[in-house]
Design a protein around this motif. Sequence first.
Motif, PDB file in Angstrom:
ATOM      1  N   GLU A 541      39.082  16.681  40.580  1.00  0.00           N
ATOM      2  CA  GLU A 541      39.111  17.185  39.226  1.00  0.00           C
ATOM      3  C   GLU A 541      39.014  18.487  39.043  1.00  0.00           C
ATOM      4  OE1 GLU A 541      39.092  16.098  36.709  1.00  0.00           O
ATOM      5  OE2 GLU A 541      40.003  13.921  37.536  1.00  0.00           O
ATOM      6  N   PHE A 542      39.348  19.275  37.959  1.00  0.00           N
ATOM      7  CA  PHE A 542      39.642  20.755  37.527  1.00  0.00           C
ATOM      8  C   PHE A 542      37.788  20.933  37.308  1.00  0.00           C
ATOM      9  CE2 PHE A 542      39.294  24.476  35.309  1.00  0.00           C
ATOM     10  CZ  PHE A 542      39.298  25.407  35.794  1.00  0.00           C
ATOM     11  N   LEU A 543      37.292  21.888  37.857  1.00  0.00           N
ATOM     12  CA  LEU A 543      35.879  22.489  37.411  1.00  0.00           C
ATOM     13  C   LEU A 543      36.012  23.832  37.042  1.00  0.00           C
ATOM     14  CD1 LEU A 543      34.707  19.186  38.220  1.00  0.00           C
ATOM     15  CD2 LEU A 543      32.808  20.519  39.131  1.00  0.00           C
ATOM     16  N   TYR A 544      35.763  23.804  36.273  1.00  0.00           N
ATOM     17  CA  TYR A 544      35.619  25.234  36.213  1.00  0.00           C
ATOM     18  C   TYR A 544      34.674  25.984  37.484  1.00  0.00           C
ATOM     19  CZ  TYR A 544      38.194  26.473  31.894  1.00  0.00           C
ATOM     20  OH  TYR A 544      38.859  26.451  31.663  1.00  0.00           O
ATOM     21  N   PRO A 545      35.246  27.104  38.541  1.00  0.00           N
ATOM     22  CA  PRO A 545      34.404  27.493  39.293  1.00  0.00           C
ATOM     23  C   PRO A 545      33.135  28.292  38.734  1.00  0.00           C
ATOM     24  CG  PRO A 545      36.596  27.934  40.169  1.00  0.00           C
ATOM     25  CD  PRO A 545      36.565  27.857  38.401  1.00  0.00           C
ATOM     26  N   ALA A 546      31.825  27.806  39.051  1.00  0.00           N
ATOM     27  CA  ALA A 546      30.504  28.597  39.038  1.00  0.00           C
ATOM     28  C   ALA A 546      30.519  30.228  39.517  1.00  0.00           C
ATOM     29  CB  ALA A 546      29.535  28.061  38.918  1.00  0.00           C
ATOM     30  N   VAL A 547      31.235  30.633  40.586  1.00  0.00           N
ATOM     31  CA  VAL A 547      31.308  31.933  40.947  1.00  0.00           C
ATOM     32  C   VAL A 547      30.160  32.465  41.553  1.00  0.00           C
ATOM     33  CG1 VAL A 547      32.681  33.760  41.222  1.00  0.00           C
ATOM     34  CG2 VAL A 547      34.027  32.018  40.381  1.00  0.00           C
ATOM     35  N   HIS A 548      29.565  32.565  40.917  1.00  0.00           N
ATOM     36  CA  HIS A 548      27.884  33.248  41.112  1.00  0.00           C
ATOM     37  C   HIS A 548      27.283  33.367  39.384  1.00  0.00           C
ATOM     38  CE1 HIS A 548      28.757  37.329  39.460  1.00  0.00           C
ATOM     39  NE2 HIS A 548      29.813  37.558  40.373  1.00  0.00           N
ATOM     40  N   LEU A 549      26.137  33.694  39.445  1.00  0.00           N
ATOM     41  CA  LEU A 549      25.771  33.583  37.906  1.00  0.00           C
ATOM     42  C   LEU A 549      26.196  35.045  37.490  1.00  0.00           C
ATOM     43  CD1 LEU A 549      22.022  32.641  38.965  1.00  0.00           C
ATOM     44  CD2 LEU A 549      23.656  31.201  37.966  1.00  0.00           C
ATOM     45  N   GLY A 550      26.464  34.675  36.212  1.00  0.00           N
ATOM     46  CA  GLY A 550      26.854  35.228  35.119  1.00  0.00           C
ATOM     47  C   GLY A 550      27.993  36.518  35.655  1.00  0.00           C
ATOM     48  N   PHE A 551      29.065  34.722  36.727  1.00  0.00           N
ATOM     49  CA  PHE A 551      30.755  35.434  35.975  1.00  0.00           C
ATOM     50  C   PHE A 551      31.258  34.685  34.596  1.00  0.00           C
ATOM     51  CE2 PHE A 551      34.285  33.734  37.204  1.00  0.00           C
ATOM     52  CZ  PHE A 551      35.137  34.920  37.404  1.00  0.00           C
ATOM     53  N   ARG A 552      31.546  36.152  34.561  1.00  0.00           N
ATOM     54  CA  ARG A 552      32.099  35.294  32.991  1.00  0.00           C
ATOM     55  C   ARG A 552      33.543  35.840  33.299  1.00  0.00           C
ATOM     56  NH1 ARG A 552      30.867  40.643  30.052  1.00  0.00           N
ATOM     57  NH2 ARG A 552      30.148  40.963  31.627  1.00  0.00           N
ATOM     58  N   ARG A 553      34.765  34.542  32.424  1.00  0.00           N
ATOM     59  CA  ARG A 553      36.568  34.716  32.734  1.00  0.00           C
ATOM     60  C   ARG A 553      36.329  34.438  31.210  1.00  0.00           C
ATOM     61  NH1 ARG A 553      34.341  30.117  34.951  1.00  0.00           N
ATOM     62  NH2 ARG A 553      35.987  30.271  36.459  1.00  0.00           N
ATOM     63  N   SER A 554      37.629  34.762  30.564  1.00  0.00           N
ATOM     64  CA  SER A 554      38.068  34.701  29.656  1.00  0.00           C
ATOM     65  C   SER A 554      39.396  33.791  29.255  1.00  0.00           C
ATOM     66  CB  SER A 554      38.268  36.328  29.340  1.00  0.00           C
ATOM     67  OG  SER A 554      39.607  36.097  28.150  1.00  0.00           O
ATOM     68  N   VAL A 555      39.402  32.594  29.051  1.00  0.00           N
ATOM     69  CA  VAL A 555      40.365  32.042  28.978  1.00  0.00           C
ATOM     70  C   VAL A 555      41.098  31.698  27.486  1.00  0.00           C
ATOM     71  CG1 VAL A 555      41.018  29.344  28.886  1.00  0.00           C
ATOM     72  CG2 VAL A 555      38.525  30.670  30.250  1.00  0.00           C
TER      73      VAL A 555
END
Length: 789
Positions: A541-555
């Motif tokens: 299942e694709f889950l957006y990786p959380a990476v770290h608190l505050g991580f931002r990604r633009s989709v």
Amino acid sequence: MSGRTADLELPPDASVAELRRRAQEALGVNLSSVVSSTGVILQDQGTLAEAVEDGGSVTVHKRAKSLAAASIAQFVAICGNGSVESYNAHVAAFVEKRGWGSCQGLTNVQCVQASHSSFAAILGDGSVEVWGWLSDVDKGEMQLQFQQVKEQLQNVVQIQATCRAFAAIKSDGSVVTWGQTGEERTRLQHDLKDVSQIQANHTAFAAIRKDGSVVTWGEAENGGNSAMVQQKLFRVHQIQATFHAFAALREDGHVVSWGDLCDDSMVQEQLTDVRQIQASSDAFAALKGDGTVVVWGGEGMEDAWDEVQDELTQVRQIQATADAFAVIREDGSVVTWGSSDFGGDSSHVQAHLKNVQCIQAAVGESFVGGEGSGAFAALLKDGSVVTWGDDGCGGDSSRVQEQLVHVEHIQATLCAFAALREDGAVVTWGHPEYGGDSSRVQEHLRHVRHIQASEKAFAAILDDETVVTWGSDLDDLREEEGEEEVMLEESPEEEQLDDDEDWMDEPEEEEEEGEGQEEEEVQTAEAASRASLLLLFEGGEFLYPAVHLGFRRSVALGLGAQAVELRTLSLRPVVFSVEGFADGSERRALKKLAKPLLKKSEVRQFDNHPADGDQSFRSSWSAFLPAEDPLVRLIMNRSQLLTKVAGRVENLQVMRYRPGQQYQAHWDFFDPEYFKKQPEVLGRLTHRRNRLLTMLFYLASSAEGGQTAFPMAYGAPRPADPEDCSSWLQVPAKRGKAVLFYNLHADGRLDRASNHAGCKVQAGEKWSANIWAWNSKNQEIMDPDLDEL
Ligand SMILES: O=C(O)CCC(=O)C(=O)O
Ligand SMILES: [Fe+2]
């Protein structure tokens, strides 16, 4: 399970799920399917009595995880089902735009090849996908070229890459190339037939054909042109590459080399009966059948070799950093030569280099003639480790020497080492920016089963299948972004403007972001481009990786559409705040559409609940909106693009909370335990089918209170009081904002930490729209009758 056993006692009416759960607990590992003695995968809710005969057996399968390494600035994750997820700040934008950032699009990946700045994967059907570019120039060029050849990319069996170009071998032996390959397409199309293998250096390719002849292309002086040696290139069965040259090993044991800095004329006579060739960045070393070694190419490497040549007898194995070689002899001793910055001088540790089992190299980052450093680490038969080479690159391991006992295995990035010990602990040393400092994750590095290195980072798979990654670039990234505040502040001015009845006056809120912010983003992108990281999902299942608190990604959700921004609010459960999902006119229209349809919200009753339920549990009013409505369809499509769950969303639902109304802490998934007496629900939950994610967006918020809150975030236990929002992670129900969270793990296991509540509205009104998506396509689940838990 690796020799471990556990005795479990379960009654005959216990479920298969129960067996798996108990076995997992007892053995401390994740188990996937339970299979009957006849090979049938048993469904979770079946009973043991149904599944096993007296004295019969079942096998429980453990899912094996694997990691794939990546090039400098990118990372690849392999999902449990053989699919791949690639990721970094640059790559992500592209992958997500294509819609196959999810594991779905790239299932059954056979292999992934990384060039300096992009990836290519061979999919199960033999087609190819590519992604990831560091610069827009590369991207445009590569994309264009890829599009031109994409249709030819069928039945691909192998891919190789230089820094800037790819070559794919098809099952019929033809080759498709794209990227900067030189303008020789016609010649190549003619010559590249019956190809069995391709080797690449930084800028050129060499293909071995089935008859043992060789075809080259790419940068001419770096091996792309082999005309000078062409008549000697027959019955070739192996090719090795330095950065800028090739050496071909023929079946008769002769070697032919060409390209930059690889003149073999001085040693040509000695190059007979060669068994193996090893390459540094610009020199070759050939191991001969009699256990001696011949070296050529590279500046000063032949002289260095001359000095140790007498010692080079009975050689068993050759290792190389970018500018030095090390060999192990049959008696377990070691001989080295080359630049001392790269491990060419081992004299100070010679006394310890006895009974060497194997040598690992931190190759170092060196370009021909440039500066750099590297190191070697030798694993001795007694499980201890001896290192030499550049101190900062791992040549000095004195800091951890005492811990380097009972080592089983050593891995290296370009400039650091990680040793896996018998007891499952990991010891690291070397350059901190290359993974030489694991102190940040040290407490998690227990029961490690496997370590994998990329160029700048390490990843470890633990016995319980979790993955831990480290490498200081990741830390840089964290520091530069800073840990975001998780409580989103609501600005009072906006709140006032949003009064229920003056909809039409609602101004579009503009994000007031100072210039400082932009600058910060640029920095972050830069940091990301330097980061190497391995992420891994299990279960497909694709889950957006959380990476770290505050991580931002633009989709980006399509051409012309404004990008949606996700920001990580919690790692467990995985919660993101979402900006820019629906605009003001869309929100107003949805509210208008919902108004006449509102009914008292319902909850799906558990087996043991009274029919009328608990009125205070979910006291909002809500309406499922008609899917035929164009706006509803638009929003639902958008949510699917964002969450990558095509065809698996339930109808959009709008909720209204008035003062005193709330939705107490609950889960959005359906726990099979609570529906044992409801076969129509259970039937929808087979094969770990369930509600994967919830996306809520706030349509209007004149409310005080009404936050969406996560009591179990950051490891907190299930709350005693399901209404007490006070100390929970809260997302304000702020107009125009949204929240996305996952109720399941990637493999379909319920994530109990996803427990959440719609906190009580104190004053005013809260309107929100809700999208639930499942992890499996199933027509029945679109039935709005199957309401919330
Ligand atoms: O309204 C909220 O904030 C929470 C709603 C919710 O949990 C749901 O609809 O499942
Ligand atoms: Fe919910």
